[in-house]
Design a protein around this motif. Sequence first.
Motif, PDB file in Angstrom:
ATOM      1  N   HIS A 102     -63.472 -46.821  17.586  1.00 38.85           N
ATOM      2  CA  HIS A 102     -62.197 -46.273  17.674  1.00 38.85           C
ATOM      3  C   HIS A 102     -61.471 -46.924  18.956  1.00 38.85           C
ATOM      4  CE1 HIS A 102     -58.438 -43.475  18.002  1.00 38.85           C
ATOM      5  NE2 HIS A 102     -58.596 -43.498  16.402  1.00 38.85           N
ATOM      6  N   ARG A 137     -59.787 -45.603  21.262  1.00 35.53           N
ATOM      7  CA  ARG A 137     -59.797 -44.389  22.115  1.00 35.53           C
ATOM      8  C   ARG A 137     -61.243 -43.779  22.211  1.00 35.53           C
ATOM      9  NH1 ARG A 137     -55.199 -41.638  23.309  1.00 35.53           N
ATOM     10  NH2 ARG A 137     -56.322 -39.644  22.589  1.00 35.53           N
ATOM     11  N   MET A 190     -62.500 -40.455  22.585  1.00 35.77           N
ATOM     12  CA  MET A 190     -62.863 -39.174  21.521  1.00 35.77           C
ATOM     13  C   MET A 190     -63.806 -39.546  20.721  1.00 35.77           C
ATOM     14  SD  MET A 190     -60.611 -36.063  20.240  1.00 35.77           S
ATOM     15  CE  MET A 190     -60.926 -34.819  21.625  1.00 35.77           C
ATOM     16  N   ASN A 191     -63.337 -40.447  19.619  1.00 39.02           N
ATOM     17  CA  ASN A 191     -64.197 -40.863  18.435  1.00 39.02           C
ATOM     18  C   ASN A 191     -65.241 -41.767  18.677  1.00 39.02           C
ATOM     19  OD1 ASN A 191     -62.528 -38.796  17.021  1.00 39.02           O
ATOM     20  ND2 ASN A 191     -61.715 -40.329  15.527  1.00 39.02           N
ATOM     21  N   PHE A 246     -65.181 -39.703   6.622  1.00 37.51           N
ATOM     22  CA  PHE A 246     -63.911 -40.350   5.947  1.00 37.51           C
ATOM     23  C   PHE A 246     -63.702 -41.624   6.059  1.00 37.51           C
ATOM     24  CE2 PHE A 246     -63.428 -39.221  10.649  1.00 37.51           C
ATOM     25  CZ  PHE A 246     -62.782 -40.525  10.987  1.00 37.51           C
ATOM     26  N   LEU A 247     -63.048 -42.151   5.104  1.00 38.49           N
ATOM     27  CA  LEU A 247     -63.169 -43.700   4.647  1.00 38.49           C
ATOM     28  C   LEU A 247     -62.103 -44.338   6.226  1.00 38.49           C
ATOM     29  CD1 LEU A 247     -62.097 -44.003   1.036  1.00 38.49           C
ATOM     30  CD2 LEU A 247     -64.527 -43.993   1.966  1.00 38.49           C
ATOM     31  N   GLY A 283     -59.694 -46.980   7.941  1.00 41.89           N
ATOM     32  CA  GLY A 283     -58.203 -47.125   7.471  1.00 41.89           C
ATOM     33  C   GLY A 283     -57.773 -48.474   7.218  1.00 41.89           C
ATOM     34  N   CYS A 284     -56.480 -48.708   6.845  1.00 41.79           N
ATOM     35  CA  CYS A 284     -55.830 -50.221   6.594  1.00 41.79           C
ATOM     36  C   CYS A 284     -56.542 -51.219   7.702  1.00 41.79           C
ATOM     37  CB  CYS A 284     -54.705 -50.176   6.359  1.00 41.79           C
ATOM     38  SG  CYS A 284     -54.018 -51.735   5.885  1.00 41.79           S
ATOM     39  N   THR A 329     -53.082 -52.657   9.580  1.00 43.65           N
ATOM     40  CA  THR A 329     -52.323 -51.788  10.231  1.00 43.65           C
ATOM     41  C   THR A 329     -53.048 -51.439  11.634  1.00 43.65           C
ATOM     42  OG1 THR A 329     -51.487 -50.924   8.372  1.00 43.65           O
ATOM     43  CG2 THR A 329     -51.239 -49.620  10.226  1.00 43.65           C
ATOM     44  N   MET A 330     -54.436 -51.149  11.519  1.00 47.94           N
ATOM     45  CA  MET A 330     -55.011 -50.736  12.401  1.00 47.94           C
ATOM     46  C   MET A 330     -55.233 -51.875  13.656  1.00 47.94           C
ATOM     47  SD  MET A 330     -57.702 -48.046  10.828  1.00 47.94           S
ATOM     48  CE  MET A 330     -58.930 -48.195  12.211  1.00 47.94           C
ATOM     49  N   ARG A 333     -53.153 -53.919  14.259  1.00 49.94           N
ATOM     50  CA  ARG A 333     -51.929 -54.255  14.979  1.00 49.94           C
ATOM     51  C   ARG A 333     -51.794 -52.987  16.120  1.00 49.94           C
ATOM     52  NH1 ARG A 333     -50.164 -56.011  10.017  1.00 49.94           N
ATOM     53  NH2 ARG A 333     -49.430 -54.190   9.418  1.00 49.94           N
ATOM     54  N   GLU A 334     -52.200 -51.845  15.572  1.00 51.56           N
ATOM     55  CA  GLU A 334     -52.127 -50.964  16.431  1.00 51.56           C
ATOM     56  C   GLU A 334     -53.094 -50.818  17.745  1.00 51.56           C
ATOM     57  OE1 GLU A 334     -52.055 -47.260  13.929  1.00 51.56           O
ATOM     58  OE2 GLU A 334     -50.042 -47.185  14.474  1.00 51.56           O
TER      59      GLU A 334
END
Lengths: 375, 111
Positions: A187, A189, A191-192, A236-237, A239-240, A243-244, A246-247
């Motif tokens: 991630h 960030r 936390m995860n 959980f799966l 993400g895209c 998109t991720m 870019r973010e």
Amino acid sequence: VSAERLLEIGRLVAAPEAGPRPTTTLAARGSRLAPPGEQLRALDSLELRDADGRPASFDRSVAAAGFEPLRPGALEIFQVNLGKLCNMTCRHCHVDAGPDRTDAMMDDETVDAVLAAVERSGAHTVDVTGGAPELHPRFADLVERAVAAGMHVIDRCNLTILLVPRFRHLPEWLGDHGVEVVASLPHCRKMNTDAQRGNGTFAKSIEALKLLNAAGYGQGDPRRVLTLMSNPAGAFLGGCQGTMEREWKVSLERDHGVRFDRLFVLNNMPIARFLEWLIERGQLEEYMRTLLAAFNPSAVGGLMCRNTISVSWDGRIYDCDFNQMLDIETRTTGEERLHVRDFDPARYAGRVIRTARHCFGCTAGAGSSCGGATT
Amino acid sequence: METYYRPEDLAKFPEVGEGNRALADKFFSYYAAVFEDGALTAREKSLIALAVAHAVQCPYCIDAYSSDALAKGADLEQMTEAVHVATAIRGGASLVHGVQMLEHVRRKVMG
């Protein structure tokens, strides 16, 4: 690769400062789930049904997608697992790697056999993984010789290893050899990231990424490609990917001044320590249902088992790294227990890929592989 | 125990089309389009959905968008901030009516 040398490296990585370790290995604990056969049994014993109400079978699902049986395409990636020794013990590790795993490290003869097999394989990429592959005494030699053979080389790096004093030279050294670094970061960030890989991992990973940036990685130089690899920090799966990416680029640059070239997103596989975590949380069945419900027929063509060979620390050949961890060996006609010294590209190309229920992890959502999404 | 809300009903959501397929199809296709990446990212939209789910107190939506926000790349800190946004607006919506009360009292009370 002497036994003394391995023990010395084992002691080095077992030091508390060598890396966050939120858990221990199944092997060290003598866990019931340590043998691959037990892991397969846990998956097979689940009451899982496909959309037509029949017991879930990966072979049937890919047959419906037009792959009957599942066969490979052209071989592109020669993935070699140098061993299970690692300075970390991430909660989701499908390899069951850790600082105690000096029992599972590739010997010199096998390293030489791998290099010979690479040359006749027709692959364009050598993908070096582990454990932390940099810990292997022959890592530098393997990389140099693969580069000299004209291969694109990937180092699957856990980042924190780059902060261990003995390995501080690696960012520069890898850059000098044009090695792509595929670095684990669940991630963007703290936390995860820390939840999956242990407290303090995010801060160390950022520090390591800054070292890689300083060595020229992550700025668009094709000889210094920095790819981040994100596994979800739970059941959980992924993400895209687009998109991720870019973010994350905005977020990591803004918050930490860190740059990278691309992001790979992949799903967690219900194997080894992630399987154990799912079972302990009572989440296994629900996670498998999530994978099944997200089955994507268009992800089948890009499955990594179709363009990869996976070689284990003891020289055995597998259709992919996940099959390797479950000890589902590649089968070519009439022969089992295939060893890399006998690797024959033509026979390998003619095989039928072996599958089991864990394979639904690679066809869920946008598809999932060591090269990220497959659609 | 008898209850109005059952977690397994969430998976039956598409069955609401039984009484009117055309309207359900329109709704679900509109719904899917709403959550695609656009001027806002899918993660940002998922966090808005999570906040709204708390404001309208829909247990189905809270389950669905807690999972969805994680899968879209959000973490608990971001999700909690989103819920606080909903909370602030809900609380603020009550408190801002205090101005109506205030004006009423100002009219009625000597001073």
